[in-house]
Design an enzyme around this catalytic site. Structure first.
Site, mmCIF file in Angstrom:
data_model
loop_
_atom_site.group_PDB
_atom_site.id
_atom_site.type_symbol
_atom_site.label_atom_id
_atom_site.label_comp_id
_atom_site.label_asym_id
_atom_site.label_seq_id
_atom_site.Cartn_x
_atom_site.Cartn_y
_atom_site.Cartn_z
ATOM 1 N N SER A 51 7.204 4.458 176.650
ATOM 2 C CA SER A 51 8.152 3.478 176.923
ATOM 3 C C SER A 51 7.966 2.917 178.354
ATOM 4 O O SER A 51 7.498 3.819 179.132
ATOM 5 C CB SER A 51 9.728 4.042 176.794
ATOM 6 O OG SER A 51 10.687 3.167 177.586
ATOM 7 N N TYR A 76 16.726 9.922 179.171
ATOM 8 C CA TYR A 76 15.613 9.270 178.500
ATOM 9 C C TYR A 76 14.420 9.123 179.377
ATOM 10 O O TYR A 76 13.245 9.181 178.802
ATOM 11 C CB TYR A 76 16.231 8.106 177.924
ATOM 12 C CG TYR A 76 15.258 7.217 177.000
ATOM 13 C CD1 TYR A 76 14.803 7.730 175.942
ATOM 14 C CD2 TYR A 76 14.918 5.944 177.539
ATOM 15 C CE1 TYR A 76 13.827 6.946 175.282
ATOM 16 C CE2 TYR A 76 13.974 5.065 176.805
ATOM 17 C CZ TYR A 76 13.545 5.721 175.397
ATOM 18 O OH TYR A 76 12.505 5.183 174.727
#
Length: 250
Positions: free
Chosen positions: A135, A148
């Site tokens: 990501s 995250y």
């Protein structure tokens, strides 16, 4: 030569399911893994009805014994797509629940480690490819994303380190780092089922990426000639210049 085989983790929805469809269309026999049996069974039936080869396998990538058993049952692996992951919560570092961080780390980092280690001998034998779906969160930080971001930094480091360690071996290591992607479940899970908060993430953004956009990117990278390695590919919607800067129509 046997049909090329692709293993996709987290194939029950979103990017994983879209990737399975596109790899199947590209000629791969796809092995669909996820925890939700009904979802992967339905996807396998869909692909089989369309004339593709698809096999579902219920798998929790954080369960190393289950991953090893799964790997031992495969006769060939040409491509591993480490897609299983996800985010939980938007709390600050000061207020976050360590259990949420642990869950994110186990899926995004240890899950990727488990499947990669277990399948690496087969991938090496097939001169195959490991894809890590990280990501843009793995490349830059932002408030409220600590857990995250830490997990995706871990996934990024796995890809980067593995590429160094396998230099000279017949295995490619590719990292795909998407930015803003609108799927049915990612933001909803992150906001613990609060649909209004999940929808607000994409408010005013004309065209966030879709699961199909990312799947197309994965399939393109995987189908380059064997000597071509796409080390790191960052893909964002045109409206997003960084994790912070997003154009929103008022």
């Amino acid at each position: 030569m046997s049909t090329r085989t692709a293993v996709i983790t987290g194939a029950s929805s979103g990017i994983g399911a879209a990737t399975a469809r596109q790899l199947a269309a590209a000629g791969y026999r796809v092995v669909l893994t996820a925890r939700r049996e009904d979802r992967i069974n339905a996807l396998a039936e869909e692909l089989t009805a369309a004339g593709h080869q698809a096999t579902p396998h219920v798998l929790d990538v954080t369960d190393r014994t289950a991953v090893d058993t799964f790997a031992a049952g495969l006769d060939r692996v040409d491509l591993l797509v480490n897609n299983a992951g996800g985010a939980i919560g938007t709390e600050t570092v000061a207020t976050a629940d360590p259990a949420d961080w642990r869950t994110m780390y186990e899926v995004n980092v240890l899950g990727t480690l488990n499947t990669t280690q277990a399948l690496l001998p087969a991938l090496t034998a097939a001169e195959g490819t490991v894809i890590v779906l990280s990501s843009t969160a793995g490349l830059a930080t932002y408030e409220g994303g600590g857990g995250y971001v830490a997990a995706k930094h871990g996934a990024h480091v796995i890809a980067e380190t593995l590429r160094l360690e396998l230099c000279g071996q017949p295995v490619r290591v590719i990292e795909i780092a998407p930015g803003m992607v609108r799927t049915d479940e990612f933001a909803l899970t992150r906001f613990r089922g609060d649909k209004d908060k999940a929808d607000a993430v994409y408010a005013g953004v004309a065209d966030p990426l879709t699961a199909d956009d990312v799947a197309d990117t994965i399939t393109w990278a995987a189908t380059r000639p064997p000597h071509v390695n796409i080390d790191l590919l960052v893909v964002r919607p045109r409206a997003q210049a960084s994790n912070y800067k997003v154009h929103r129509k008022v």
